[in-house]
Design an enzyme around this catalytic site. Structure first.
Site, PDB file in Angstrom:
ATOM      1  N   ARG A   8       7.396 -18.765 -19.439  1.00 51.94           N
ATOM      2  CA  ARG A   8       8.580 -18.807 -20.304  1.00 51.94           C
ATOM      3  C   ARG A   8       9.839 -18.808 -19.461  1.00 51.94           C
ATOM      4  O   ARG A   8      10.005 -17.943 -18.609  1.00 51.94           O
ATOM      5  CB  ARG A   8       8.622 -17.571 -21.214  1.00 51.94           C
TER       6      ARG A   8
ATOM      7  N   SER B 258       7.804 -18.364 -28.305  1.00 54.67           N
ATOM      8  CA  SER B 258       7.588 -17.362 -29.348  1.00 54.67           C
ATOM      9  C   SER B 258       8.860 -16.936 -30.069  1.00 54.67           C
ATOM     10  O   SER B 258       9.535 -17.758 -30.662  1.00 54.67           O
ATOM     11  CB  SER B 258       6.882 -16.159 -28.731  1.00 54.67           C
ATOM     12  N   HIS B 259       9.192 -15.661 -29.966  1.00 53.99           N
ATOM     13  CA  HIS B 259      10.314 -15.088 -30.714  1.00 53.99           C
ATOM     14  C   HIS B 259      11.628 -15.213 -29.947  1.00 53.99           C
ATOM     15  O   HIS B 259      12.648 -14.715 -30.405  1.00 53.99           O
ATOM     16  CB  HIS B 259      10.026 -13.621 -30.983  1.00 53.99           C
TER      17      HIS B 259
ATOM     18  N   LYS C 280      -2.845 -13.825 -32.298  1.00 56.66           N
ATOM     19  CA  LYS C 280      -2.384 -13.087 -33.458  1.00 56.66           C
ATOM     20  C   LYS C 280      -1.889 -14.102 -34.489  1.00 56.66           C
ATOM     21  O   LYS C 280      -1.582 -15.233 -34.140  1.00 56.66           O
ATOM     22  CB  LYS C 280      -1.320 -12.074 -33.071  1.00 56.66           C
TER      23      LYS C 280
ATOM     24  N   ASP D 293       6.804 -19.050 -33.230  1.00 55.00           N
ATOM     25  CA  ASP D 293       5.541 -19.790 -33.145  1.00 55.00           C
ATOM     26  C   ASP D 293       4.507 -19.335 -34.162  1.00 55.00           C
ATOM     27  O   ASP D 293       3.353 -19.772 -34.112  1.00 55.00           O
ATOM     28  CB  ASP D 293       4.969 -19.715 -31.724  1.00 55.00           C
TER      29      ASP D 293
ATOM     30  N   ASP E 121       2.997 -16.371 -34.798  1.00 55.24           N
ATOM     31  CA  ASP E 121       1.913 -15.412 -34.563  1.00 55.24           C
ATOM     32  C   ASP E 121       2.295 -13.973 -34.913  1.00 55.24           C
ATOM     33  O   ASP E 121       1.439 -13.106 -34.976  1.00 55.24           O
ATOM     34  CB  ASP E 121       1.359 -15.521 -33.126  1.00 55.24           C
ATOM     35  N   ARG E 122       3.577 -13.715 -35.137  1.00 49.79           N
ATOM     36  CA  ARG E 122       3.984 -12.341 -35.498  1.00 49.79           C
ATOM     37  C   ARG E 122       4.187 -12.219 -36.996  1.00 49.79           C
ATOM     38  O   ARG E 122       4.355 -13.214 -37.700  1.00 49.79           O
ATOM     39  CB  ARG E 122       5.291 -11.982 -34.790  1.00 49.79           C
TER      40      ARG E 122
ATOM     41  N   ASP F 125       7.537 -15.245 -36.664  1.00 48.26           N
ATOM     42  CA  ASP F 125       8.430 -15.563 -35.546  1.00 48.26           C
ATOM     43  C   ASP F 125       8.406 -17.055 -35.222  1.00 48.26           C
ATOM     44  O   ASP F 125       7.810 -17.853 -35.949  1.00 48.26           O
ATOM     45  CB  ASP F 125       8.071 -14.729 -34.310  1.00 48.26           C
TER      46      ASP F 125
END
Ligand code: VG1
Ligand code: CO
Length: 546
Positions: free
Chosen positions: A25, A116-117, A379, A282, A284-285, A280
């Site tokens: 990242r 992600s987030h 997740k 992507d 997964d959260r 989020d």
């Protein structure tokens, strides 16, 4: 395009391509450097064996640079002899949907594009994560091999060809490689239908159940529209910010109480729906807030596990539960009562893969708003929301009532995470170093009413492959079960982020309704003193409290 040919281009290593907690990242500008992405993708192929003629899945959360990255990946993959690449339409695949697709297709692996987030856009972050054949993030030995390769790389292979139209469903060729553009949602939707009772949830919506789901202008919008509104009949408008935007509309796609405060405010208002939820960047959260009741991710994990047999996919019971070390012990009490094992792993989903593959656990979770099960190897945000909807539909009780009843039965783990974001890296590392050295002398010491039972640097021994992971967080555990945990984030892209996790257990129902920060006040003060946080970080208070 069949006649496009592969060329080899000279390159030189970048020093900073070590994957973190969840892949590589970096700021978009870093990825935009000449050959930066090419080097990393070629290093993936160089570190792997057996992908020739095999299928790979590629997709991302739609953030800025997603499309450019996909075109480069296609050309490099074709030049390296990959047989077929399956892409989500327009390059869109949520992280759990990518995992599901890898598994359904029995693919060799996949490349998931997301940070992600973290915020997106030209000045935001981008990321690349390699997933293996079980659908999960590559284990440490693979990510280390990729990193080692990035340090030595001298050239990459690429075919010269036109860009592929990734917006149109169907098949085309690039070099000798097939490219298959598929519907981003269909395969994931079919999987969800095997796990949850869609008829029951549909009935509940018809009988007046209300939902507000915020896709945060990120990847889950198309999935949530289809699942919640179209399939399950939630009122139109239940899903908001449903169109994935390259910059997430300028918002921070992190579904916590800071960046999704509007949802919290809605849930606490007179107009509150039965369930407010978000995911989020992507997908997964998950964030779960009932009418006037926020559910901490650690509690949510415990409650899903305790109610698992309600859902058709888990009717036969769960084999075990795994949680990351800093996640609260709420799930441990559920595992104990169910008579199933509880595994404590380092932070990051990649550590759950072996346990899931071996059938040792069915449900996994992290305090950072992540929960999932053996249906994929990531997740899964929408899975958690569907699970809650199915429980609400079956129990016909409010989120608040379910949470209160859970605490009465199992006790309440008060829990909070304090993040000191983007502090100077040297100071943060010095803090951890100093505290680590101090750990042995803490054991047995008293601080007010608290006595230290154990203080250590968490290490994990994987029971499946026998690998060891060291330095996974400093733990100070007290005799009454309270804990303070310190670790540095492995996902940030600027400076260092110190995470401090604070927890205590309250078995007495009469004392379970304090405000969390108040219930943890003494431990919070101690967490700052013990590690001399202000001296090392120049911060008197955390930047984010969740
Ligand atoms: C954070 C969370 C961790 C999570 C990781 C990836 O890592 O704490 O629990 O697995 O993000 O989540 P760190 O190293 O910054 O604490 V995601 O949604 O980026 O895939
Ligand atoms: Co994520």
């Amino acid at each position: 395009m069949g006649n496009s040919h592969a060329t080899t281009i000279a390159t030189a290593p970048f020093a900073d391509q070590r994957p973190g907690t969840s892949g590589l990242r970096k700021k978009v500008q870093v990825f935009e450097q000449r050959h930066y992405l090419e080097n990393f993708i070629q290093s993936i192929f160089d570190a792997l064996d057996g992908y020739q003629d095999a299928t790979l899945v590629v997709g991302g959360d739609g953030r800025f640079y997603n499309r450019e990255a996909i075109q480069k990946i296609l050309k490099i993959a074709a030049a390296n002899g990959v047989g077929r690449i399956v892409i989500g339409q327009s390059g869109i695949l949520s992280t759990p949907a990518a995992s599901a697709l890898i598994r359904s297709l029995k693919a060799f692996g996949g490349i998931v594009l997301s940070a992600s987030h973290n915020p997106g856009g030209p000045h935001g972050d981008f990321g690349i994560k390699y997933n293996v054949a079980n659908g999960g993030p590559a284990p440490e030995k693979v990510t280390e091999a990729i990193y080692a390769r990035t340090r030595e790389i001298t050239s990459f292979k690429i075919v010269e060809s036109q860009d592929v139209d990734i917006d149109r469903l169907g098949e085309t060729m690039i070099g000798d490689m097939r490219v298959h553009v598929v519907d981003s949602v269909a395969n994931y939707q079919a999987l969800m239908q095997t796990l949850f009772d869609f008829d029951r949830i549909r009935d509940a919506f018809r009988s007046g159940l209300t939902l507000k789901f915020d896709a945060m202008s990120a990847v889950t919008g198309p999935y949530a529209r289809v699942l919640f509104e179209k399939e399950l009949g939630a009122r139109p408008g239940s899903v908001i910010n449903a169109i994935p935007l390259p910059d997430f509309g300028g918002h921070h796609p992190d579904p916590n109480l800071v960046y999704a405060k509007h949802l919290y405010d809605l849930a606490m208002s007179d107009a509150a729906p039965d369930l407010c939820a978000a995911s989020d960047g992507d997908g997964d959260r998950n964030l779960i807030i009932g009418r006037s009741r926020f559910v901490t991710p650690s509690d949510s994990l415990a409650i899903l596990a305790a109610n698992a047999t309600i859902a058709p996919g888990y009717r036969r019971g769960i084999a075990g539960i795994a949680r990351s070390m800093p996640t609260s012990g709420a799930a441990d009490r559920v595992a104990e009562r169910l008579g199933v094992p509880l595994y404590e792993t380092p932070t990051g989903w990649k550590y759950f893969g072996n346990l899931l593959d071996a059938g040792l656990v069915t449900i996994c979770g992290e305090e950072s708003a992540g929960a999932g099960s053996d249906h994929v190897r990531e997740k899964d945000g929408l899975w958690a929301v569907l699970f809650w909807l199915d429980i609400l539909a079956a129990r016909k009780e409010s989120v608040d009532a379910i949470v209160r009843q859970h605490w009465t039965t199992y006790g309440r783990n008060y829990y909070s995470r304090h993040d000191y974001e983007e502090v100077a890296s040297d100071g943060a590392h010095a803090l951890i170093e100093a505290l680590r050295n101090q750990l042995p002398s803490l054991e047995g010491q008293c601080f007010g009413a608290l006595q230290v039972a154990k203080a250590d640097d968490f290490a994990y021994h994987d029971p499946v492959d026998g690998s060891d992971s060291k330095h996974q967080g400093l733990r100070v555990i007290f005799t009454d079960g309270s804990r303070i945990v310190y670790r540095l984030s492995g996902t940030g892209t600027a400076g260092a982020t110190l995470r401090v996790y604070i927890e205590c257990f309250e078995p007495d129902p009469a004392r379970q309704y304090m405000e969390t920060q108040a219930a943890l006040a003494d431990l919070i003060t101690l967490s700052r003193d013990l590690a001399e946080i202000e001296r090392y970080t120049q911060r008197a208070a955390p930047s984010v409290i969740t």
